[in-house]
Design a protein around this motif. Structure first.
Motif, PDB file in Angstrom:
ATOM      1  N   TYR A   1       0.843  -1.196   0.000  1.00 29.68           N
ATOM      2  CA  TYR A   1       0.000   0.000   0.000  1.00 29.68           C
ATOM      3  C   TYR A   1       0.877   1.245   0.000  1.00 29.68           C
ATOM      4  N   ARG A   2       1.048   1.835  -1.183  1.00 27.74           N
ATOM      5  CA  ARG A   2       1.890   3.034  -1.358  1.00 27.74           C
ATOM      6  C   ARG A   2       1.354   3.800  -2.548  1.00 27.74           C
ATOM      7  N   ILE A   3       1.780   5.077  -2.688  1.00 32.17           N
ATOM      8  CA  ILE A   3       1.134   5.874  -3.734  1.00 32.17           C
ATOM      9  C   ILE A   3       1.445   5.366  -5.134  1.00 32.17           C
TER      10      ILE A   3
ATOM     11  N   GLY B   1       2.837   1.540   8.239  1.00 35.80           N
ATOM     12  CA  GLY B   1       4.268   1.818   8.214  1.00 35.80           C
ATOM     13  C   GLY B   1       4.825   1.862   6.793  1.00 35.80           C
ATOM     14  N   TRP B   2       4.353   0.949   5.947  1.00 33.55           N
ATOM     15  CA  TRP B   2       4.826   0.869   4.553  1.00 33.55           C
ATOM     16  C   TRP B   2       4.514   2.163   3.798  1.00 33.55           C
ATOM     17  N   MET B   3       3.360   2.738   4.119  1.00 33.04           N
ATOM     18  CA  MET B   3       2.942   3.999   3.497  1.00 33.04           C
ATOM     19  C   MET B   3       3.914   5.140   3.831  1.00 33.04           C
ATOM     20  N   CYS B   4       4.642   5.016   4.949  1.00 29.92           N
ATOM     21  CA  CYS B   4       5.544   6.085   5.409  1.00 29.92           C
ATOM     22  C   CYS B   4       6.981   5.907   4.926  1.00 29.92           C
ATOM     23  N   VAL B   5       7.249   4.845   4.165  1.00 33.07           N
ATOM     24  CA  VAL B   5       8.627   4.577   3.725  1.00 33.07           C
ATOM     25  C   VAL B   5       9.145   5.727   2.857  1.00 33.07           C
TER      26      VAL B   5
ATOM     27  N   ALA C   1      11.165   6.028   0.354  1.00 28.23           N
ATOM     28  CA  ALA C   1      11.274   5.928  -1.113  1.00 28.23           C
ATOM     29  C   ALA C   1      10.011   6.407  -1.821  1.00 28.23           C
ATOM     30  N   TRP C   2       8.868   6.391  -1.154  1.00 30.38           N
ATOM     31  CA  TRP C   2       7.613   6.809  -1.823  1.00 30.38           C
ATOM     32  C   TRP C   2       7.390   8.313  -1.726  1.00 30.38           C
ATOM     33  N   ARG C   3       8.364   9.028  -1.136  1.00 27.85           N
ATOM     34  CA  ARG C   3       8.165  10.480  -1.000  1.00 27.85           C
ATOM     35  C   ARG C   3       8.759  11.240  -2.172  1.00 27.85           C
ATOM     36  N   PHE C   4       9.589  10.593  -2.929  1.00 24.65           N
ATOM     37  CA  PHE C   4      10.217  11.195  -4.111  1.00 24.65           C
ATOM     38  C   PHE C   4      10.795  12.572  -3.800  1.00 24.65           C
ATOM     39  N   GLY C   5      11.504  12.661  -2.687  1.00 22.94           N
ATOM     40  CA  GLY C   5      12.183  13.906  -2.329  1.00 22.94           C
ATOM     41  C   GLY C   5      11.347  14.847  -1.478  1.00 22.94           C
ATOM     42  N   ASN C   6      10.041  14.609  -1.389  1.00 26.14           N
ATOM     43  CA  ASN C   6       9.160  15.463  -0.576  1.00 26.14           C
ATOM     44  C   ASN C   6       9.219  15.033   0.892  1.00 26.14           C
ATOM     45  N   ASP C   7      10.414  15.105   1.460  1.00 25.87           N
ATOM     46  CA  ASP C   7      10.624  14.472   2.761  1.00 25.87           C
ATOM     47  C   ASP C   7       9.957  15.179   3.926  1.00 25.87           C
ATOM     48  N   GLN C   8       9.586  16.444   3.736  1.00 25.81           N
ATOM     49  CA  GLN C   8       8.910  17.125   4.838  1.00 25.81           C
ATOM     50  C   GLN C   8       7.491  16.586   5.026  1.00 25.81           C
ATOM     51  N   LYS C   9       7.026  15.775   4.032  1.00 31.49           N
ATOM     52  CA  LYS C   9       5.713  15.127   4.168  1.00 31.49           C
ATOM     53  C   LYS C   9       5.905  13.610   4.106  1.00 31.49           C
ATOM     54  N   PRO C  10       6.046  12.987   5.279  1.00 31.75           N
ATOM     55  CA  PRO C  10       6.489  11.587   5.317  1.00 31.75           C
ATOM     56  C   PRO C  10       5.520  10.582   4.680  1.00 31.75           C
TER      57      PRO C  10
ATOM     58  N   GLY D   1       1.587  14.129   3.166  1.00 29.99           N
ATOM     59  CA  GLY D   1       1.085  14.632   4.435  1.00 29.99           C
ATOM     60  C   GLY D   1       1.896  14.131   5.615  1.00 29.99           C
ATOM     61  N   SER D   2       1.476  14.540   6.812  1.00 30.06           N
ATOM     62  CA  SER D   2       2.197  14.169   8.025  1.00 30.06           C
ATOM     63  C   SER D   2       1.708  12.824   8.544  1.00 30.06           C
ATOM     64  N   ARG D   3       2.569  12.181   9.310  1.00 30.45           N
ATOM     65  CA  ARG D   3       2.176  10.922   9.947  1.00 30.45           C
ATOM     66  C   ARG D   3       0.966  11.148  10.850  1.00 30.45           C
ATOM     67  N   GLU D   4       1.029  12.239  11.636  1.00 33.85           N
ATOM     68  CA  GLU D   4      -0.022  12.489  12.634  1.00 33.85           C
ATOM     69  C   GLU D   4      -1.395  12.585  11.968  1.00 33.85           C
ATOM     70  N   ASP D   5      -1.479  13.354  10.889  1.00 33.51           N
ATOM     71  CA  ASP D   5      -2.767  13.506  10.191  1.00 33.51           C
ATOM     72  C   ASP D   5      -3.245  12.171   9.621  1.00 33.51           C
ATOM     73  N   PHE D   6      -2.296  11.412   9.073  1.00 38.34           N
ATOM     74  CA  PHE D   6      -2.656  10.133   8.470  1.00 38.34           C
ATOM     75  C   PHE D   6      -3.153   9.160   9.544  1.00 38.34           C
ATOM     76  N   PHE D   7      -2.422   9.091  10.661  1.00 42.27           N
ATOM     77  CA  PHE D   7      -2.838   8.200  11.748  1.00 42.27           C
ATOM     78  C   PHE D   7      -4.219   8.611  12.264  1.00 42.27           C
ATOM     79  N   HIS D   8      -4.405   9.920  12.406  1.00 41.30           N
ATOM     80  CA  HIS D   8      -5.663  10.423  12.942  1.00 41.30           C
ATOM     81  C   HIS D   8      -6.832  10.061  12.013  1.00 41.30           C
TER      82      HIS D   8
END
Lengths: 339, 144
Positions: free
Chosen positions: A215-217, A246-250, A252-261, A266-273
């Motif tokens: 499960y990744r983009i 956890g896999w969604m947060c890896v 490699a799937w951020r393609f350089g957009n590391d400020q949005k894990p 988006g952020s981990r917190e928003d996604f978890f929520h």
């Protein structure tokens, strides 16, 4: 894979669909092989089906195993998992027919609806067209994931799914440790340190559910409005739902957009929520972190495996070869996570 | 002794051609492959330029970490073999739990990080740069 004339493939496919769907006549047009899919051939075509004077037309995709040496039951399993997801109103392609008979097309395959849209994550993260999609997708992906984890394997007769035992996390870590030992051609101290870190922090499985497994983009078809479909269910299994989180947060799937894990979106917190809200189940941040570290490690081992596919001559490809030099990216991320 | 252009100059010329001529002339999967080809050629060019000093310092750091005398090696092949051999020794110690905690863990993490960063200096320097930028932004006070 033995080569088959396109005309022969159309002829066999036409016969297969006519008999499977009990149609009076079937016409296949525009059969073409799609780019990508090193581990799976993907063909696209338009299909007109006539029964009792009524004609219906659908855009379809065929997913075929690459070779006869690789006959497995996985095609049917993936087909059944996607069908279960479809019945639970999860956005997936409608699946039509599956065949494991090599006499039909040379190897196992299944046929599903073609979903039009984009799959290139870089476009999602950069193009103006997808500004709205970038905003809505983190919550959509969390809600869809919550639905996936609610699929009842018994109701949908998914009894072929592997049982992880009481400790899905330990089972997975051990499995990848074995893969790593077989695949690695040189020492990787960063991976060894990550394995030690994981083995000391194996989380208790709060729930056992269906896990998508990839499960990744990169496995999402999207449009300017957001998610259209979730693809690639071949790694679905029973286990800890936090594995998908956890896999969604890896990285490699951020393609350089590391400020949005989370997928560069988006952020981990928003996604978890959003996941908690949709599932009613709490996300333990420690468990999510375990699975994020595991996910990065798993991706690192996959990069070694992809390079081996080239090095061993199984499939010669400059792309696979170059992935071998991406392993260090994952090593660096693992050091950042475990230090 | 070979004539100019050097191997690096030849590779960079070839990579420039792929980037400027082949990438714009292709699309889809083929264009992606063309970008990969140019990238691979630039990796090799950086490796030719930088491998020698990097593997020399890696061998020195591993020897110090493992308590060995620094070996006096000259050829690249010998240096690579020494790095691989000591890398195996280190991974065996990590597997045995010797770097799980305690003072040595910090030393191990520092040496391993240096080796990984050196791999990225050749394989993907931009990734390394952006990683350093993120880390520096994340912890501005404590680090010197």
């Amino acid at each position: 894979m033995e080569k088959m004339e396109p005309g022969e493939m159309v002829r066999r496919l036409t016969g297969f669909i006519r008999s499977e769907g009990r149609f009076d006549s079937v016409t296949i047009e525009n059969l073409r092989k799609m780019p990508g899919g090193a581990s799976r051939e993907i063909w696209s075509f338009e299909c007109a089906m006539e029964r009792g004077g009524e004609t219906s037309r659908r855009a379809m995709v065929l997913r075929r195993d690459p070779g006869a040496h690789n006959i497995s039951t996985n095609r049917r399993h993936e087909f059944m998992v996607i069908r279960a997801a479809f019945e639970e109103r999860i956005p997936v392609p409608e699946v039509f027919w599956v065949s494991e008979d090599p006499a039909v097309l040379g190897s196992a395959f299944f046929i599903m609806e073609r979903i039009d849209g984009e799959t290139l994550a870089r476009r999602l993260l950069r193009d103006d067209t997808y500004a709205r999609a970038r905003e809505v997708m983190p919550a959509q992906l969390a809600e869809i994931l919550a639905k996936i984890h609610r699929i009842d394997p018994v109701k949908h007769k998914l009894d072929f799914l592997e049982e992880p035992g009481d400790n899905a996390a330990l089972t997975e870590v051990r499995r990848y440790q074995e893969n790593f030992r077989v695949l690695a051609l040189e020492p990787h101290p960063a991976f060894e340190l990550a394995f030690r870190w994981l083995l000391k922090r194996v989380p208790k499985m709060a729930r056992k559910t269906l896990v998508h497994g990839d499960y990744r983009i990169g496995n999402v078809v999207f449009g300017p409005e957001g998610v259209r479909s979730i693809l690639d269910w071949e790694l679905a299994h029973l286990g800890d739902p936090m594995e998908d989180v956890g896999w969604m947060c890896v990285r490699a799937w951020r393609f350089g957009n590391d400020q949005k894990p989370v997928g560069g979106l988006g952020s981990r917190e928003d996604f978890f929520h959003a996941y908690e809200k949709a599932s009613g189940a709490a996300v333990d941040p420690e468990a999510a972190r375990f699975w994020e570290v595991f996910g990065n490690l798993r991706w690192g081992i996959i990069t070694i495996g992809q390079a081996r596919t080239h090095i061993d001559g199984f499939l010669k490809s400059v792309e696979l070869a170059s992935i071998g030099r991406r392993t260090a990216e994952t090593e660096l991320e693992l050091l950042n996570l475990i230090e | 002794m070979q004539d100019r252009p050097t191997s690096v100059e030849l590779l960079e010329a070839a990579a420039d051609f792929v980037d400027r001529e082949l990438v714009p002339a292709t699309e889809g999967a083929r264009q992606f492959q063309a970008r990969v080809v140019a990238n691979v050629m630039r990796i090799v060019a950086r490796e030719i330029k930088m491998e020698d000093p990097l593997v020399r310092s890696e061998v020195k750091a591993l020897a110090r970490l493992l308590g060995h005398d620094a070996p006096h090696l000259h050829s690249l092949d010998d240096l690579r073999a020494a790095a691989a051999g000591m890398g195996e020794e280190l991974t065996a110690k990590i597997r045995a739990g010797e770097a799980d905690d305690g003072g040595w863990r910090g030393e191990v993490l520092a040496v391993v990080r240096q080796s990984v960063e050196d791999k990225l200096r050749i394989a993907n320097p931009r990734y390394l740069e952006s990683d350093l930028a993120i880390r520096n932004a994340a912890k501005p006070q404590k680090e010197i």
